[in-house]
Structure formats: C-alpha cells, structure tokens
Motif scaffolding. Structure first.
Motif, PDB file in Angstrom:
ATOM      1  N   THR A 163       0.857  -1.057  -0.052  1.00 52.42           N
ATOM      2  CA  THR A 163       0.066  -0.074   0.034  1.00 52.42           C
ATOM      3  C   THR A 163       0.770   1.247   0.058  1.00 52.42           C
ATOM      4  N   HIS A 164       1.838   1.231   0.645  1.00 52.81           N
ATOM      5  CA  HIS A 164       2.726   2.526   0.801  1.00 52.81           C
ATOM      6  C   HIS A 164       3.692   2.612  -0.825  1.00 52.81           C
ATOM      7  N   HIS A 165       4.022   1.437  -1.420  1.00 55.44           N
ATOM      8  CA  HIS A 165       4.612   1.489  -2.639  1.00 55.44           C
ATOM      9  C   HIS A 165       3.514   2.049  -3.628  1.00 55.44           C
ATOM     10  N   ALA A 166       2.238   1.849  -3.552  1.00 53.78           N
ATOM     11  CA  ALA A 166       1.207   2.248  -4.388  1.00 53.78           C
ATOM     12  C   ALA A 166       0.936   3.814  -4.251  1.00 53.78           C
ATOM     13  N   ALA A 167       1.045   4.190  -3.108  1.00 56.47           N
ATOM     14  CA  ALA A 167       0.775   5.550  -2.556  1.00 56.47           C
ATOM     15  C   ALA A 167       1.912   6.288  -3.369  1.00 56.47           C
ATOM     16  N   TYR A 168       3.310   5.888  -3.225  1.00 58.18           N
ATOM     17  CA  TYR A 168       4.203   6.382  -3.591  1.00 58.18           C
ATOM     18  C   TYR A 168       4.376   6.697  -5.264  1.00 58.18           C
ATOM     19  N   HIS A 169       3.953   5.894  -5.743  1.00 63.57           N
ATOM     20  CA  HIS A 169       3.677   5.876  -7.167  1.00 63.57           C
ATOM     21  C   HIS A 169       2.344   6.658  -7.691  1.00 63.57           C
ATOM     22  N   ARG A 170       1.268   6.578  -6.833  1.00 63.18           N
ATOM     23  CA  ARG A 170       0.119   7.513  -7.379  1.00 63.18           C
ATOM     24  C   ARG A 170       0.767   9.131  -7.265  1.00 63.18           C
ATOM     25  N   GLY A 171       1.277   9.324  -6.285  1.00 61.18           N
ATOM     26  CA  GLY A 171       1.901  10.630  -6.069  1.00 61.18           C
ATOM     27  C   GLY A 171       2.591  10.926  -7.249  1.00 61.18           C
ATOM     28  N   GLN A 172       3.440  10.218  -7.912  1.00 62.98           N
ATOM     29  CA  GLN A 172       4.073  10.124  -9.128  1.00 62.98           C
ATOM     30  C   GLN A 172       3.278  10.578 -10.461  1.00 62.98           C
ATOM     31  N   ILE A 173       2.026  10.021 -10.453  1.00 63.92           N
ATOM     32  CA  ILE A 173       1.051   9.988 -11.479  1.00 63.92           C
ATOM     33  C   ILE A 173       0.455  11.307 -11.319  1.00 63.92           C
ATOM     34  N   ILE A 174      -0.014  11.651 -10.066  1.00 62.41           N
ATOM     35  CA  ILE A 174      -0.531  13.006  -9.933  1.00 62.41           C
ATOM     36  C   ILE A 174       0.278  14.285 -10.502  1.00 62.41           C
ATOM     37  N   SER A 175       1.603  14.170 -10.133  1.00 65.78           N
ATOM     38  CA  SER A 175       2.444  15.108 -10.729  1.00 65.78           C
ATOM     39  C   SER A 175       2.601  14.943 -12.030  1.00 65.78           C
ATOM     40  N   LEU A 176       2.244  13.874 -12.787  1.00 62.17           N
ATOM     41  CA  LEU A 176       2.332  13.928 -14.302  1.00 62.17           C
ATOM     42  C   LEU A 176       0.993  14.686 -14.855  1.00 62.17           C
ATOM     43  N   LEU A 177      -0.281  14.471 -14.161  1.00 65.67           N
ATOM     44  CA  LEU A 177      -1.533  14.870 -14.566  1.00 65.67           C
ATOM     45  C   LEU A 177      -1.648  16.206 -14.132  1.00 65.67           C
ATOM     46  N   LYS A 178      -0.961  16.999 -13.304  1.00 69.01           N
ATOM     47  CA  LYS A 178      -1.301  18.185 -12.894  1.00 69.01           C
ATOM     48  C   LYS A 178      -1.399  19.131 -13.886  1.00 69.01           C
ATOM     49  N   PRO A 179      -0.547  19.265 -14.976  1.00 67.25           N
ATOM     50  CA  PRO A 179      -1.068  19.983 -16.261  1.00 67.25           C
ATOM     51  C   PRO A 179      -2.098  19.715 -17.244  1.00 67.25           C
ATOM     52  N   MET A 180      -2.764  18.619 -16.713  1.00 69.27           N
ATOM     53  CA  MET A 180      -3.684  18.176 -17.683  1.00 69.27           C
ATOM     54  C   MET A 180      -5.105  18.198 -17.042  1.00 69.27           C
ATOM     55  N   ILE A 181      -5.190  17.904 -15.648  1.00 71.63           N
ATOM     56  CA  ILE A 181      -6.322  17.658 -15.251  1.00 71.63           C
ATOM     57  C   ILE A 181      -6.515  18.711 -14.031  1.00 71.63           C
ATOM     58  N   ASN A 182      -7.938  19.160 -14.047  1.00 69.25           N
ATOM     59  CA  ASN A 182      -8.200  20.215 -12.876  1.00 69.25           C
ATOM     60  C   ASN A 182      -9.609  19.962 -12.491  1.00 69.25           C
ATOM     61  N   PRO A 183      -9.932  19.498 -11.421  1.00 64.87           N
ATOM     62  CA  PRO A 183      -9.232  19.078 -10.309  1.00 64.87           C
ATOM     63  C   PRO A 183      -8.457  17.966 -10.449  1.00 64.87           C
ATOM     64  N   LEU A 184      -7.419  17.886  -9.807  1.00 64.63           N
ATOM     65  CA  LEU A 184      -6.889  16.290  -9.850  1.00 64.63           C
ATOM     66  C   LEU A 184      -7.670  15.521  -8.920  1.00 64.63           C
ATOM     67  N   PRO A 185      -7.639  14.285  -8.984  1.00 65.53           N
ATOM     68  CA  PRO A 185      -7.896  13.483  -8.133  1.00 65.53           C
ATOM     69  C   PRO A 185      -7.614  13.133  -6.649  1.00 65.53           C
ATOM     70  N   ALA A 186      -8.267  13.292  -5.888  1.00 63.53           N
ATOM     71  CA  ALA A 186      -8.037  13.370  -4.243  1.00 63.53           C
ATOM     72  C   ALA A 186      -7.775  11.944  -4.102  1.00 63.53           C
ATOM     73  N   THR A 187      -6.667  11.583  -3.512  1.00 65.46           N
ATOM     74  CA  THR A 187      -6.418  10.305  -3.098  1.00 65.46           C
ATOM     75  C   THR A 187      -5.855   9.895  -1.658  1.00 65.46           C
ATOM     76  N   ASP A 188      -5.953  11.081  -0.954  1.00 65.98           N
ATOM     77  CA  ASP A 188      -5.709  11.095   0.466  1.00 65.98           C
ATOM     78  C   ASP A 188      -6.452  10.225   1.296  1.00 65.98           C
ATOM     79  N   TYR A 189      -5.787   9.522   2.154  1.00 67.85           N
ATOM     80  CA  TYR A 189      -6.326   8.533   3.043  1.00 67.85           C
ATOM     81  C   TYR A 189      -7.421   9.146   3.708  1.00 67.85           C
ATOM     82  N   ILE A 190      -7.415  10.463   4.336  1.00 65.98           N
ATOM     83  CA  ILE A 190      -8.605  11.179   5.103  1.00 65.98           C
ATOM     84  C   ILE A 190      -9.564  11.422   4.344  1.00 65.98           C
TER      85      ILE A 190
END
Length: 151
Positions: free
Chosen positions: A118-145
C-alpha cells in the motif's frame, strides 16, 4: 491487525480507481503515468504470487492498456481482499520466503508485505498525480483522510 489490513487495502483500491478514472478521461494519457499505474497493479500481482504460491503471469514493469487498468485493479483487489479476510490473525506474522525479480532470496512477515504494497502504491500514485497536474483540474484526491470522510 486483520481489520487494519482490510481497511488499508480498501483505501488503496479506492485510490487506485480514482487515478484510473482520471487516466481514462484523457484522450492521450502520458505513457509514464500509464506505466506507473500498470506497475502498481503488476507489483500487486507479483507479490500475490509470492504470498499465495500462485503462477506469475506479469512482470512488474509490463505496460497495460488504459482499457485494462480498471479490470486489473478489480481482479487484484478481489484476490488480496479474499486472502486477507481468509487469514487468521496470527498468520500476519507468518514469514514469507520469496525471491525478488533479480533472484535474491528474502524472508518477510506477511503483514509487512501488505504494508509495503500500500505504501508502494501511494508513492507511485503521487508520481502519477505530478504527471497529470498540467492536464487535469481538479486532480483526483487520493488522500487516506478523503477516503475516510467518504466512507
């Protein structure tokens, strides 16, 4: 511990689906983002084969078509969810002996492997979000909270 792992994998699955939904909405998702999402799902299956002594059918860095991501995520979640729910409390301390992709041998308790996934996946989801930042607004919220608030 069992309920902790069940909840963690439910959250992880929810977060993966959020990223997959974002990728599906793009006409041309960045290949790196697809590769990272594929890697998350492939790694789950590689680890499942190690834990369940199952047959390995993917490599960690195989690129999956965007149209396969959701089904692959669902299949992976069902396997892990069943395994976790069928595991007795004391078995989360069971040592899993395995070889990594380079052939090195290791031994790790099942519960620690689940946390790693689950930590491995969270790390890579963060990388994906960085790549999507210029393309998607709003970005998908994936925080545990956020998951906690919605569930």
């Amino acid at each position: 511990m069992k309920s902790y792992h069940i909840r963690l994998f439910e959250y992880d699955h929810w977060a993966n689906l959020r990223i997959i939904d974002a990728l599906e909405k793009l006409d041309t998702p960045p290949e790196r983002a697809l590769l990272l999402m594929s890697h998350i799902l492939n790694a789950q299956m590689v680890w499942f084969t190690r834990v369940a002594n199952d047959h390995l059918v993917v490599s960690p860095w195989d690129l999956l078509p965007v149209s396969w991501l959701k089904e692959t995520a669902e299949r992976s979640f069902q396997k892990w969810d069943s395994l976790i729910k069928d595991t007795d409390e004391q078995e989360f301390n069971k040592i899993i002996k395995y070889q990594n992709t380079t052939g090195a041998s290791f031994e790790t308790p099942l519960g620690e492997i689940l946390i790693h996934l689950t930590h491995h996946a969270a790390y890579h989801r963060g990388q994906i979000i960085s790549l999507l930042k210029p393309m998607i607004n709003p970005l998908p919220a994936t925080d545990y909270i956020v998951w906690l608030r919605e569930n």
